[in-house]
Write an enzyme that holds these catalytic residues in place. Structure first.
Site, short mmCIF file in Angstrom:
data_model
loop_
_atom_site.label_atom_id
_atom_site.label_comp_id
_atom_site.label_asym_id
_atom_site.label_seq_id
_atom_site.Cartn_x
_atom_site.Cartn_y
_atom_site.Cartn_z
N ASP A 36 0.85 -1.18 0.00
CA ASP A 36 0.00 0.00 0.00
C ASP A 36 0.89 1.24 0.00
O ASP A 36 1.87 1.32 0.74
CB ASP A 36 -0.92 -0.01 1.24
CG ASP A 36 -2.07 0.98 1.10
OD1 ASP A 36 -3.23 0.53 1.01
OD2 ASP A 36 -1.80 2.21 1.04
N ASN A 92 -12.78 -3.06 2.75
CA ASN A 92 -13.79 -2.00 2.84
C ASN A 92 -14.73 -2.15 1.66
O ASN A 92 -14.28 -2.27 0.51
CB ASN A 92 -13.11 -0.63 2.81
CG ASN A 92 -12.19 -0.43 4.01
OD1 ASN A 92 -12.51 -0.85 5.11
ND2 ASN A 92 -11.05 0.21 3.78
N GLY A 98 -15.87 2.77 3.68
CA GLY A 98 -14.56 3.39 3.55
C GLY A 98 -13.81 3.00 2.29
O GLY A 98 -12.62 3.29 2.16
N GLN A 99 -14.50 2.36 1.34
CA GLN A 99 -13.82 1.97 0.10
C GLN A 99 -13.57 3.19 -0.77
O GLN A 99 -14.47 4.01 -1.00
CB GLN A 99 -14.68 0.95 -0.67
CG GLN A 99 -13.96 0.37 -1.88
CD GLN A 99 -14.76 -0.74 -2.57
OE1 GLN A 99 -15.91 -1.00 -2.23
NE2 GLN A 99 -14.14 -1.37 -3.55
N HIS A 105 -10.27 -5.53 -3.07
CA HIS A 105 -8.93 -5.74 -2.50
C HIS A 105 -9.04 -6.04 -1.02
O HIS A 105 -9.99 -5.63 -0.35
CB HIS A 105 -8.03 -4.51 -2.72
CG HIS A 105 -8.61 -3.21 -2.25
ND1 HIS A 105 -9.55 -2.50 -2.98
CD2 HIS A 105 -8.41 -2.49 -1.11
CE1 HIS A 105 -9.88 -1.41 -2.32
NE2 HIS A 105 -9.22 -1.37 -1.18
N HIS A 107 -6.86 -5.62 2.46
CA HIS A 107 -5.72 -5.04 3.16
C HIS A 107 -5.18 -6.11 4.11
O HIS A 107 -5.95 -6.67 4.91
CB HIS A 107 -6.16 -3.84 4.01
CG HIS A 107 -6.76 -2.71 3.25
ND1 HIS A 107 -6.07 -1.53 2.99
CD2 HIS A 107 -8.00 -2.53 2.72
CE1 HIS A 107 -6.85 -0.69 2.33
NE2 HIS A 107 -8.04 -1.27 2.15
P1 AMP Z 1 -9.75 1.40 0.24
O1 AMP Z 1 -9.81 2.80 0.79
O2 AMP Z 1 -10.14 0.34 1.19
O3 AMP Z 1 -10.48 1.33 -1.08
O4 AMP Z 1 -8.21 1.12 -0.04
C1 AMP Z 1 -7.51 1.69 -1.11
C2 AMP Z 1 -6.07 1.63 -0.74
O5 AMP Z 1 -5.30 1.80 -1.91
C3 AMP Z 1 -5.62 2.73 0.24
O6 AMP Z 1 -5.10 2.13 1.42
C4 AMP Z 1 -4.56 3.50 -0.55
O7 AMP Z 1 -3.48 3.93 0.26
C5 AMP Z 1 -4.13 2.47 -1.57
N1 AMP Z 1 -3.58 3.02 -2.80
C6 AMP Z 1 -4.08 4.03 -3.53
N2 AMP Z 1 -3.31 4.24 -4.62
C7 AMP Z 1 -2.31 3.33 -4.57
C8 AMP Z 1 -1.19 3.03 -5.40
N3 AMP Z 1 -0.94 3.71 -6.53
N4 AMP Z 1 -0.35 2.04 -5.03
C9 AMP Z 1 -0.58 1.34 -3.89
N5 AMP Z 1 -1.63 1.56 -3.07
C10 AMP Z 1 -2.47 2.55 -3.40
#
Ligand code: AMP
Ligand code: ZN
Length: 119
Positions: A36, A92, A98-99, A105, A107
């Protein structure tokens, strides 16, 4: 505003395709895992299906075998990153969940004590 991504404008599809760089820690035909970019724990890896599914509730019965592979990769990441003291897996789902990136994906976070309830 809720705006599910399509493959063509999906950030994580672009990471899968190599159009956007990421620190990839695992890849096979069906699953990719990468660090991340904004880690919330010393270990924070995102495990995603290669297939574009916008969120957890959009997966179908036919995705079951592939999702089992996603969970096998989560186990492998936990072993590789030595998360033997415990870790957290979060997906999420939807805006109130919180998505922010609409490609399914998980985490995987570890190497710190987690609190409950999450924010
Ligand atoms: P969510 O908010 O659960 O949809 O998670 C999205 C996640 O993607 C967040 O934790 C971001 O920090 C992560 N994220 C966004 N852009 C990138 C990227 N280019 N490379 C790696 N992680 C990313
Ligand atoms: Zn996607």
């Amino acid at each position: 505003m809720y705006n599910p991504s399509t493959m063509s404008d999906c950030l994580f599809c672009k990471i899968v395709n190599g159009e956007i760089p990421a620190e990839i820690v695992y890849r096979d035909e069906n699953v990719v895992a990468f660090k991340d970019v904004n880690p919330q724990a010393p270990v924070h890896v995102l495990v995603i299906p290669v297939k574009h599914i916008d969120k957890l509730t959009s997966s179908e019965a036919a995705d079951g075998k592939m999702l089992a592979e996603v969970f096998s990769v989560i186990q492998k990441i936990a072993a590789d990153m030595k998360l033997d003291e415990g870790f957290r897996v979060v997906s999420n789902c939807g805006p109130a969940g919180g998505q922010t990136v609409f490609h399914l994906h998980f985490h995987v976070m570890g190497k710190r004590a987690m609190t409950w309830p999450p924010g």
